[in-house]
Design a protein around this motif. Structure first.
Motif, PDB file in Angstrom:
ATOM      1  N   SER A  70      70.054  45.749  40.452  1.00  0.00           N
ATOM      2  CA  SER A  70      69.642  45.966  39.276  1.00  0.00           C
ATOM      3  C   SER A  70      69.633  47.016  38.483  1.00  0.00           C
ATOM      4  O   SER A  70      69.198  48.246  39.254  1.00  0.00           O
ATOM      5  CB  SER A  70      68.316  44.831  38.932  1.00  0.00           C
ATOM      6  OG  SER A  70      67.196  45.845  39.559  1.00  0.00           O
ATOM      7  N   THR A  71      70.388  47.556  37.073  1.00  0.00           N
ATOM      8  CA  THR A  71      70.023  48.317  35.979  1.00  0.00           C
ATOM      9  C   THR A  71      67.983  49.148  35.673  1.00  0.00           C
ATOM     10  O   THR A  71      67.898  49.667  35.362  1.00  0.00           O
ATOM     11  CB  THR A  71      70.629  49.000  35.279  1.00  0.00           C
ATOM     12  OG1 THR A  71      70.403  47.679  33.952  1.00  0.00           O
ATOM     13  CG2 THR A  71      72.657  48.725  35.311  1.00  0.00           C
ATOM     14  N   HIS A  72      67.094  47.696  35.847  1.00  0.00           N
ATOM     15  CA  HIS A  72      66.019  47.783  35.812  1.00  0.00           C
ATOM     16  C   HIS A  72      66.016  47.328  36.317  1.00  0.00           C
ATOM     17  O   HIS A  72      65.305  46.414  36.559  1.00  0.00           O
ATOM     18  CB  HIS A  72      66.162  47.371  34.613  1.00  0.00           C
ATOM     19  CG  HIS A  72      66.489  47.757  32.907  1.00  0.00           C
ATOM     20  ND1 HIS A  72      67.807  48.156  32.582  1.00  0.00           N
ATOM     21  CD2 HIS A  72      66.033  48.313  31.641  1.00  0.00           C
ATOM     22  CE1 HIS A  72      68.190  48.775  31.875  1.00  0.00           C
ATOM     23  NE2 HIS A  72      67.168  48.998  30.954  1.00  0.00           N
ATOM     24  N   PRO A  73      63.475  47.782  35.355  1.00  0.00           N
ATOM     25  CA  PRO A  73      62.945  47.274  36.824  1.00  0.00           C
ATOM     26  C   PRO A  73      62.503  45.336  36.461  1.00  0.00           C
ATOM     27  O   PRO A  73      63.012  45.181  35.351  1.00  0.00           O
ATOM     28  CB  PRO A  73      61.461  48.017  36.642  1.00  0.00           C
ATOM     29  CG  PRO A  73      61.902  48.616  35.545  1.00  0.00           C
ATOM     30  CD  PRO A  73      62.992  48.945  35.057  1.00  0.00           C
ATOM     31  N   SER A  74      61.406  44.934  37.042  1.00  0.00           N
ATOM     32  CA  SER A  74      61.386  43.473  36.432  1.00  0.00           C
ATOM     33  C   SER A  74      60.525  43.291  35.063  1.00  0.00           C
ATOM     34  O   SER A  74      60.048  44.773  35.136  1.00  0.00           O
ATOM     35  CB  SER A  74      60.679  42.563  37.183  1.00  0.00           C
ATOM     36  OG  SER A  74      60.165  42.685  37.988  1.00  0.00           O
ATOM     37  N   LEU A  75      60.691  42.889  34.150  1.00  0.00           N
ATOM     38  CA  LEU A  75      59.784  42.903  33.197  1.00  0.00           C
ATOM     39  C   LEU A  75      57.917  42.565  33.324  1.00  0.00           C
ATOM     40  O   LEU A  75      57.585  42.986  32.936  1.00  0.00           O
ATOM     41  CB  LEU A  75      59.959  41.519  32.583  1.00  0.00           C
ATOM     42  CG  LEU A  75      59.232  41.197  31.229  1.00  0.00           C
ATOM     43  CD1 LEU A  75      59.267  41.731  29.620  1.00  0.00           C
ATOM     44  CD2 LEU A  75      59.550  39.683  30.587  1.00  0.00           C
ATOM     45  N   GLU A  76      57.786  41.979  34.896  1.00  0.00           N
ATOM     46  CA  GLU A  76      56.750  41.646  35.336  1.00  0.00           C
ATOM     47  C   GLU A  76      56.107  43.442  35.685  1.00  0.00           C
ATOM     48  O   GLU A  76      54.924  43.200  35.080  1.00  0.00           O
ATOM     49  CB  GLU A  76      56.947  41.146  36.286  1.00  0.00           C
ATOM     50  CG  GLU A  76      56.684  39.679  36.356  1.00  0.00           C
ATOM     51  CD  GLU A  76      58.726  38.932  36.108  1.00  0.00           C
ATOM     52  OE1 GLU A  76      59.203  39.889  36.081  1.00  0.00           O
ATOM     53  OE2 GLU A  76      58.356  37.899  35.426  1.00  0.00           O
ATOM     54  N   GLN A  77      57.041  43.825  36.678  1.00  0.00           N
ATOM     55  CA  GLN A  77      56.510  45.804  36.658  1.00  0.00           C
ATOM     56  C   GLN A  77      56.384  46.202  35.715  1.00  0.00           C
ATOM     57  O   GLN A  77      55.695  46.911  35.799  1.00  0.00           O
ATOM     58  CB  GLN A  77      58.258  45.983  37.761  1.00  0.00           C
ATOM     59  CG  GLN A  77      57.818  45.278  39.012  1.00  0.00           C
ATOM     60  CD  GLN A  77      58.945  46.012  39.701  1.00  0.00           C
ATOM     61  OE1 GLN A  77      59.853  45.630  39.573  1.00  0.00           O
ATOM     62  NE2 GLN A  77      58.925  47.423  40.642  1.00  0.00           N
ATOM     63  N   ARG A  78      57.400  45.732  34.772  1.00  0.00           N
ATOM     64  CA  ARG A  78      56.879  47.275  33.165  1.00  0.00           C
ATOM     65  C   ARG A  78      55.841  46.492  32.591  1.00  0.00           C
ATOM     66  O   ARG A  78      54.605  46.868  32.195  1.00  0.00           O
ATOM     67  CB  ARG A  78      58.231  46.559  32.444  1.00  0.00           C
ATOM     68  CG  ARG A  78      59.386  47.087  33.189  1.00  0.00           C
ATOM     69  CD  ARG A  78      60.797  46.810  32.353  1.00  0.00           C
ATOM     70  NE  ARG A  78      60.288  47.343  30.482  1.00  0.00           N
ATOM     71  CZ  ARG A  78      62.039  47.670  30.568  1.00  0.00           C
ATOM     72  NH1 ARG A  78      62.747  47.369  30.384  1.00  0.00           N
ATOM     73  NH2 ARG A  78      61.980  49.237  29.409  1.00  0.00           N
ATOM     74  N   LEU A  79      55.137  45.264  32.709  1.00  0.00           N
ATOM     75  CA  LEU A  79      53.803  44.979  31.813  1.00  0.00           C
ATOM     76  C   LEU A  79      52.868  45.173  32.552  1.00  0.00           C
ATOM     77  O   LEU A  79      51.761  45.196  32.783  1.00  0.00           O
ATOM     78  CB  LEU A  79      53.931  43.095  31.941  1.00  0.00           C
ATOM     79  CG  LEU A  79      54.534  42.177  30.500  1.00  0.00           C
ATOM     80  CD1 LEU A  79      55.164  41.041  30.626  1.00  0.00           C
ATOM     81  CD2 LEU A  79      55.129  43.334  29.435  1.00  0.00           C
ATOM     82  N   GLN A  80      53.061  45.005  34.125  1.00  0.00           N
ATOM     83  CA  GLN A  80      51.995  45.684  34.945  1.00  0.00           C
ATOM     84  C   GLN A  80      50.935  46.882  34.403  1.00  0.00           C
ATOM     85  O   GLN A  80      49.988  47.713  34.512  1.00  0.00           O
ATOM     86  CB  GLN A  80      51.890  45.185  36.541  1.00  0.00           C
ATOM     87  CG  GLN A  80      52.129  43.830  36.570  1.00  0.00           C
ATOM     88  CD  GLN A  80      51.976  43.238  37.980  1.00  0.00           C
ATOM     89  OE1 GLN A  80      53.061  44.977  38.831  1.00  0.00           O
ATOM     90  NE2 GLN A  80      52.656  41.783  38.454  1.00  0.00           N
ATOM     91  N   GLN A  81      52.386  47.656  34.737  1.00  0.00           N
ATOM     92  CA  GLN A  81      51.797  49.475  34.479  1.00  0.00           C
ATOM     93  C   GLN A  81      51.419  49.207  33.059  1.00  0.00           C
ATOM     94  O   GLN A  81      50.901  49.639  32.975  1.00  0.00           O
ATOM     95  CB  GLN A  81      53.723  49.836  34.752  1.00  0.00           C
ATOM     96  CG  GLN A  81      53.832  51.401  34.048  1.00  0.00           C
ATOM     97  CD  GLN A  81      54.976  52.279  33.985  1.00  0.00           C
ATOM     98  OE1 GLN A  81      54.870  53.007  35.111  1.00  0.00           O
ATOM     99  NE2 GLN A  81      55.894  51.664  33.876  1.00  0.00           N
ATOM    100  N   LEU A  82      52.245  48.983  31.626  1.00  0.00           N
ATOM    101  CA  LEU A  82      51.668  48.706  30.682  1.00  0.00           C
ATOM    102  C   LEU A  82      49.638  48.716  30.691  1.00  0.00           C
ATOM    103  O   LEU A  82      49.742  49.202  29.772  1.00  0.00           O
ATOM    104  CB  LEU A  82      52.358  48.407  29.970  1.00  0.00           C
ATOM    105  CG  LEU A  82      53.679  48.520  29.519  1.00  0.00           C
ATOM    106  CD1 LEU A  82      54.449  47.860  29.014  1.00  0.00           C
ATOM    107  CD2 LEU A  82      53.178  49.939  28.788  1.00  0.00           C
ATOM    108  N   ALA A  83      49.973  47.210  31.418  1.00  0.00           N
ATOM    109  CA  ALA A  83      48.733  47.437  31.422  1.00  0.00           C
ATOM    110  C   ALA A  83      47.280  48.171  31.756  1.00  0.00           C
ATOM    111  O   ALA A  83      46.056  48.498  31.688  1.00  0.00           O
ATOM    112  CB  ALA A  83      48.048  45.751  32.095  1.00  0.00           C
ATOM    113  N   LYS A  84      47.815  48.522  33.161  1.00  0.00           N
ATOM    114  CA  LYS A  84      47.272  49.778  33.398  1.00  0.00           C
ATOM    115  C   LYS A  84      46.973  50.982  32.573  1.00  0.00           C
ATOM    116  O   LYS A  84      45.640  51.753  32.947  1.00  0.00           O
ATOM    117  CB  LYS A  84      47.706  50.355  35.192  1.00  0.00           C
ATOM    118  CG  LYS A  84      47.866  48.913  36.351  1.00  0.00           C
ATOM    119  CD  LYS A  84      48.220  50.424  37.348  1.00  0.00           C
ATOM    120  CE  LYS A  84      48.661  49.181  38.601  1.00  0.00           C
ATOM    121  NZ  LYS A  84      49.637  49.218  39.392  1.00  0.00           N
TER     122      LYS A  84
END
Length: 326
Positions: free
Chosen positions: A285-299
């Motif tokens: 995959s060229t991108h992290p999962s949507l879940e990973q990205r949302l978790q980081q943005l929540a932090k």
């Protein structure tokens, strides 16, 4: 490698870009030297010039190649005043040069940045993303893309792909040589204890291509997380970028497969890959999962919400807004 801007720095990204360029640069040199060594007399110079020519072409035209691939067009402030206003504001906030602004006329909701340097860069959005996002969401996406420009990771990804391009060309050449008895004929085969030279080249090129493929994808996933983080800190609105990612990812699934396939070569540069119904939790995959990205943005949202006086030191900060939807 990052230029001097107000985007938050990322030592991990710098280290990964340096390691990737060192590894793939070494592989690139190894492939070229190997080809020169086994090539018929007089071909060494030609091979060296072609290899350097590919590198130079990738570097010099990195801002225009991606735009051409998406059939995008540079637009003036008169043609797209709101888009230019947002980029003007973000560039002033980040203290960085303004890139060229382009629009790709496709319903695929996406955006990307390209260019060999902050002063020779372009940010492109599609009409699909302009039609779907609010102003705050689009600003979050643009901050993400400008972070790529500031950190110069677009250039690194473009040059890193050159090793794969050379390896792919070499594989095709080796297959051609095997079919038609190329690469110097029987004498060179004898030098390799009966193993055909074209087969050795094919195996070596496959190894180089595989390493290039995995290295660029590992870097690509990290750079997307880094750009999410830097863009969110710049705007101070992680929830807007989170909402944009949810919309973009969800709406991509409604795009016809033929349009997704047509744009697939740009996946490493898009803010979200042009894929539908495929798991992103793989090495390819060229991108992290949507879940990973949302978790980081929540932090990031929690960090931005924490008072500067440290009044939450005795316990966890209050929960931030739900970043998975409005």
């Amino acid at each position: 490698m990052a230029t001097s801007t107000r985007f938050v720095g990322d030592a991990g990204l710098t280290a990964r870009m340096t390691a990737t360029m060192f590894l793939l640069g070494g592989l690139f040199v190894a492939v070229v030297v190997g080809l020169i060594t086994i090539a018929p007399p007089g071909w060494g110079f030609v091979i060296g010039v072609v290899a350097l020519g590919i590198l130079w072409f990738q570097w010099y035209n990195s801002d225009s190649l991606a735009l051409k691939a998406m059939r995008a067009r540079e637009v003036s402030p008169q043609e797209a005043p709101e888009l230019h206003d947002m980029i003007d504001r973000l560039c002033a906030l980040a203290d960085m040069p303004k890139p060229k602004v382009a629009i790709a006329y496709t319903d695929l909701p996406n955006a990307f940045a390209t260019g060999r340097s902050p002063s020779r860069a372009a940010v492109c959005v599609t009409t699909g993303i302009l039609d779907r996002l609010t102003r705050e969401e689009l600003e979050g996406v643009l901050a993400h893309e400008l972070s790529h420009v500031a950190h110069r990771d677009v250039l690194v990804m473009t040059l890193a792909s050159s090793a794969g391009i050379i390896a792919g060309m070499t594989m095709r050449g080796a297959q051609y040589g095997g079919m038609f008895g190329g690469f110097g004929g029987g004498r060179r085969d004898d030098r390799n204890s009966g193993v055909p030279v074209w087969l050795l080249i094919l195996v070596a090129s496959l190894v180089v291509y595989a390493i290039s493929f995995l290295a660029t994808r590992l870097l690509s996933r990290y750079r997307e997380l880094s750009a999410d983080r830097a863009g969110a800190y710049l705007t101070g609105r992680p929830s807007a970028l989170a909402d944009a990612l949810v919309k973009i990812t969800g709406d991509i699934s409604s795009i016809p497969q033929k349009d997704l396939r047509a744009a697939s070569s740009m996946n490493a540069f898009f803010i979200a890959p042009a894929l539908s119904g495929v798991s992103m939790k793989t090495l390819t995959s060229t991108h992290p999962s949507l879940e990973q990205r949302l978790q980081q943005l929540a932090k990031v949202q929690a960090e931005l919400s924490r008072p500067l006086d440290g009044s939450f030191d005795d316990g966890p900060p209050p929960a931030g807004p739900d970043l998975r939807g409005r």
